[in-house]
Design a protein around this motif. Structure first.
Motif, PDB file in Angstrom:
ATOM      1  N   GLY A  78       0.813  -1.196   0.000  1.00  0.00           N
ATOM      2  CA  GLY A  78       0.000   0.000   0.000  1.00  0.00           C
ATOM      3  C   GLY A  78       0.852   1.254   0.000  1.00  0.00           C
ATOM      4  N   ALA A  79       0.197   2.382  -0.021  1.00  0.00           N
ATOM      5  CA  ALA A  79       0.896   3.646  -0.112  1.00  0.00           C
ATOM      6  C   ALA A  79       1.502   4.059   1.207  1.00  0.00           C
ATOM      7  CB  ALA A  79      -0.065   4.721  -0.606  1.00  0.00           C
ATOM      8  N   GLY A  80       0.939   3.610   2.309  1.00  0.00           N
ATOM      9  CA  GLY A  80       1.431   4.020   3.613  1.00  0.00           C
ATOM     10  C   GLY A  80       1.438   2.854   4.566  1.00  0.00           C
ATOM     11  N   VAL A  81       1.796   3.153   5.822  1.00  0.00           N
ATOM     12  CA  VAL A  81       1.774   2.150   6.875  1.00  0.00           C
ATOM     13  C   VAL A  81       0.322   1.934   7.305  1.00  0.00           C
ATOM     14  CG1 VAL A  81       2.538   1.556   9.191  1.00  0.00           C
ATOM     15  CG2 VAL A  81       4.080   2.816   7.647  1.00  0.00           C
ATOM     16  N   SER A  82      -0.093   0.699   7.335  1.00  0.00           N
ATOM     17  CA  SER A  82      -1.466   0.376   7.673  1.00  0.00           C
ATOM     18  C   SER A  82      -1.515  -0.365   9.000  1.00  0.00           C
ATOM     19  CB  SER A  82      -2.080  -0.495   6.570  1.00  0.00           C
ATOM     20  OG  SER A  82      -3.401  -0.872   6.904  1.00  0.00           O
ATOM     21  N   GLN A  83      -2.407   0.086   9.881  1.00  0.00           N
ATOM     22  CA  GLN A  83      -2.554  -0.566  11.179  1.00  0.00           C
ATOM     23  C   GLN A  83      -4.006  -0.991  11.380  1.00  0.00           C
ATOM     24  OE1 GLN A  83       0.159   2.588  13.521  1.00  0.00           O
ATOM     25  NE2 GLN A  83      -0.372   0.772  14.732  1.00  0.00           N
ATOM     26  N   SER A  84      -4.159  -2.119  12.048  1.00  0.00           N
ATOM     27  CA  SER A  84      -5.508  -2.580  12.363  1.00  0.00           C
ATOM     28  C   SER A  84      -5.508  -3.318  13.695  1.00  0.00           C
ATOM     29  CB  SER A  84      -6.024  -3.500  11.240  1.00  0.00           C
ATOM     30  OG  SER A  84      -5.198  -4.645  11.129  1.00  0.00           O
ATOM     31  N   PRO A  85      -6.624  -3.251  14.436  1.00  0.00           N
ATOM     32  CA  PRO A  85      -7.762  -2.370  14.155  1.00  0.00           C
ATOM     33  C   PRO A  85      -7.413  -0.919  14.477  1.00  0.00           C
ATOM     34  CG  PRO A  85      -8.045  -3.411  16.286  1.00  0.00           C
ATOM     35  CD  PRO A  85      -6.775  -3.988  15.708  1.00  0.00           C
ATOM     36  N   SER A  86      -8.258   0.001  14.074  1.00  0.00           N
ATOM     37  CA  SER A  86      -8.010   1.409  14.411  1.00  0.00           C
ATOM     38  C   SER A  86      -8.399   1.679  15.860  1.00  0.00           C
ATOM     39  CB  SER A  86      -8.781   2.331  13.467  1.00  0.00           C
ATOM     40  OG  SER A  86     -10.163   2.016  13.495  1.00  0.00           O
ATOM     41  N   ASN A  87      -9.383   0.951  16.336  1.00  0.00           N
ATOM     42  CA  ASN A  87      -9.807   1.058  17.731  1.00  0.00           C
ATOM     43  C   ASN A  87     -10.035  -0.335  18.288  1.00  0.00           C
ATOM     44  OD1 ASN A  87     -10.456   4.008  18.604  1.00  0.00           O
ATOM     45  ND2 ASN A  87     -11.151   3.840  16.503  1.00  0.00           N
ATOM     46  N   LYS A  88      -9.644  -0.520  19.559  1.00  0.00           N
ATOM     47  CA  LYS A  88      -9.862  -1.788  20.211  1.00  0.00           C
ATOM     48  C   LYS A  88     -10.248  -1.524  21.663  1.00  0.00           C
ATOM     49  CE  LYS A  88      -9.613  -6.306  20.870  1.00  0.00           C
ATOM     50  NZ  LYS A  88     -10.554  -7.248  20.203  1.00  0.00           N
ATOM     51  N   VAL A  89     -11.415  -2.027  22.033  1.00  0.00           N
ATOM     52  CA  VAL A  89     -11.851  -1.942  23.424  1.00  0.00           C
ATOM     53  C   VAL A  89     -11.839  -3.361  23.976  1.00  0.00           C
ATOM     54  CG1 VAL A  89     -13.674  -1.269  25.014  1.00  0.00           C
ATOM     55  CG2 VAL A  89     -13.291   0.052  22.920  1.00  0.00           C
ATOM     56  N   THR A  90     -11.205  -3.534  25.105  1.00  0.00           N
ATOM     57  CA  THR A  90     -11.099  -4.860  25.681  1.00  0.00           C
ATOM     58  C   THR A  90     -11.269  -4.780  27.194  1.00  0.00           C
ATOM     59  OG1 THR A  90      -9.735  -6.877  25.704  1.00  0.00           O
ATOM     60  CG2 THR A  90      -8.604  -4.799  26.098  1.00  0.00           C
ATOM     61  N   GLU A  91     -11.493  -5.932  27.758  1.00  0.00           N
ATOM     62  CA  GLU A  91     -11.642  -6.007  29.215  1.00  0.00           C
ATOM     63  C   GLU A  91     -10.314  -6.346  29.860  1.00  0.00           C
ATOM     64  OE1 GLU A  91     -16.296  -7.617  29.360  1.00  0.00           O
ATOM     65  OE2 GLU A  91     -14.621  -8.930  29.912  1.00  0.00           O
ATOM     66  N   LYS A  92     -10.115  -5.819  31.012  1.00  0.00           N
ATOM     67  CA  LYS A  92      -8.905  -6.115  31.782  1.00  0.00           C
ATOM     68  C   LYS A  92      -8.710  -7.627  31.876  1.00  0.00           C
ATOM     69  CE  LYS A  92      -7.019  -5.553  36.440  1.00  0.00           C
ATOM     70  NZ  LYS A  92      -7.258  -4.976  37.784  1.00  0.00           N
ATOM     71  N   GLY A  93      -7.477  -8.063  31.603  1.00  0.00           N
ATOM     72  CA  GLY A  93      -7.161  -9.478  31.684  1.00  0.00           C
ATOM     73  C   GLY A  93      -7.200 -10.208  30.355  1.00  0.00           C
ATOM     74  N   LYS A  94      -7.814  -9.595  29.338  1.00  0.00           N
ATOM     75  CA  LYS A  94      -7.884 -10.220  28.022  1.00  0.00           C
ATOM     76  C   LYS A  94      -6.581  -9.956  27.248  1.00  0.00           C
ATOM     77  CE  LYS A  94     -12.333 -11.404  28.150  1.00  0.00           C
ATOM     78  NZ  LYS A  94     -12.827 -12.811  28.039  1.00  0.00           N
ATOM     79  N   ASP A  95      -6.326 -10.812  26.267  1.00  0.00           N
ATOM     80  CA  ASP A  95      -5.188 -10.611  25.368  1.00  0.00           C
ATOM     81  C   ASP A  95      -5.645  -9.848  24.126  1.00  0.00           C
ATOM     82  OD1 ASP A  95      -3.736 -13.968  25.847  1.00  0.00           O
ATOM     83  OD2 ASP A  95      -3.992 -12.269  27.215  1.00  0.00           O
ATOM     84  N   VAL A  96      -4.744  -9.039  23.570  1.00  0.00           N
ATOM     85  CA  VAL A  96      -5.055  -8.326  22.329  1.00  0.00           C
ATOM     86  C   VAL A  96      -3.892  -8.456  21.358  1.00  0.00           C
ATOM     87  CG1 VAL A  96      -6.612  -6.642  23.388  1.00  0.00           C
ATOM     88  CG2 VAL A  96      -4.169  -6.115  23.199  1.00  0.00           C
ATOM     89  N   GLU A  97      -4.229  -8.411  20.072  1.00  0.00           N
ATOM     90  CA  GLU A  97      -3.225  -8.418  19.008  1.00  0.00           C
ATOM     91  C   GLU A  97      -3.427  -7.214  18.122  1.00  0.00           C
ATOM     92  OE1 GLU A  97      -2.104 -13.125  18.246  1.00  0.00           O
ATOM     93  OE2 GLU A  97      -3.189 -11.997  16.725  1.00  0.00           O
ATOM     94  N   LEU A  98      -2.358  -6.491  17.880  1.00  0.00           N
ATOM     95  CA  LEU A  98      -2.389  -5.318  17.022  1.00  0.00           C
ATOM     96  C   LEU A  98      -1.508  -5.602  15.813  1.00  0.00           C
ATOM     97  CD1 LEU A  98      -1.815  -2.640  19.818  1.00  0.00           C
ATOM     98  CD2 LEU A  98      -3.940  -3.766  19.161  1.00  0.00           C
TER      99      LEU A  98
END
Lengths: 113, 112
Positions: free
Chosen positions: A1-21
């Motif tokens: 792509g033309a630029g750096v792409s990140q996903s998701p743009s927003n992430k809401v999670t609960e304390k203790g959960k794992d997340v992947e960016l």
């Protein structure tokens, strides 16, 4: 792509959960960085990848944080057992090579409830 | 330790005036400096950079000045426009290092 792409743009999670960016750098860029930006603050270095070299993980705040870069392109930042203090914008950047200017993505806004 | 800081957290200017954003750095080994602009909800956008073998560099409506004697960096924006409203970050990098160290940012507000 033309630029750096990140996903998701927003992430809401609960304390203790794992997340992947996820980060897709600019094609051909060999260097990839993760930074963290807390509200109203500057950018805090987290980790750096350069080609096939071992990454510099010196900025990761705890062992709950890890990152990998597969095939020298896409990178994933993983936060395990999220805490409220992990809430921030996580920014990815890439550069053609080390010591060149960084191009940033729009970031992932992480909110830990 | 290394640090990059800004003198003014918020700068308000009249549209059409010139803006000057200042930055102090403490690492005398830093030899590369860069300014980024960050608009709300977006990632930092490159504005201009300068290496330590120069004391001035000009771009389109922007000029960066480097004073190594007093470890001071400034960004000048000519004829400031509403679209210039953003947070501006300076960053430094030491020779042979790949890490950019960022300051905490200055918010520029442009009054119509």
């Amino acid at each position: 792509g033309a630029g750096v792409s990140q996903s998701p743009s927003n992430k809401v999670t609960e304390k203790g959960k794992d997340v992947e960016l996820r980060c897709d750098p600019i094609s051909g860029h060999t260097a990839l960085y993760w930074y963290r930006q807390s509200l109203g603050q500057g950018l805090e270095f987290l980790i750096y990848f350069q080609g096939n070299s071992a990454p510099d993980k010196s900025g990761l705040p705890s062992d709950r944080f890890s990152a990998e870069r597969t095939g020298g392109s896409v990178s994933t930042l993983t936060i395990q057992r999220t805490q409220q203090e992990d809430s921030a914008v996580y920014l990815c950047a890439s550069s053609v090579r080390t010591n060149e200017k960084l191009f940033f993505g729009s970031g992932t806004q992480l909110s830990v409830l | 330790g290394e640090s990059v800081g800004l003198h003014l957290p918020t700068l308000s200017v009249q549209e059409g005036d010139n803006s000057i954003i200042n930055c102090a750095y403490s690492n005398s080994a830093s030899d590369y400096f860069i300014w980024y602009k960050q608009e709300s909800g977006k990632g930092p956008q490159f504005i201009i950079d300068i290496r330590s073998n120069m004391d001035k560099r000009q771009g389109q409506r922007v000029t960066v000045l480097l004073n190594k004697t007093v470890k001071h960096l400034s960004l000048q924006i000519a004829a400031t426009q509403p679209g210039d409203s953003a947070v501006y970050f300076c960053a430094e990098r030491a020779d042979s290092s790949y890490k950019l160290i960022f300051g905490s940012g200055t918010r520029l507000l442009v009054r119509p």
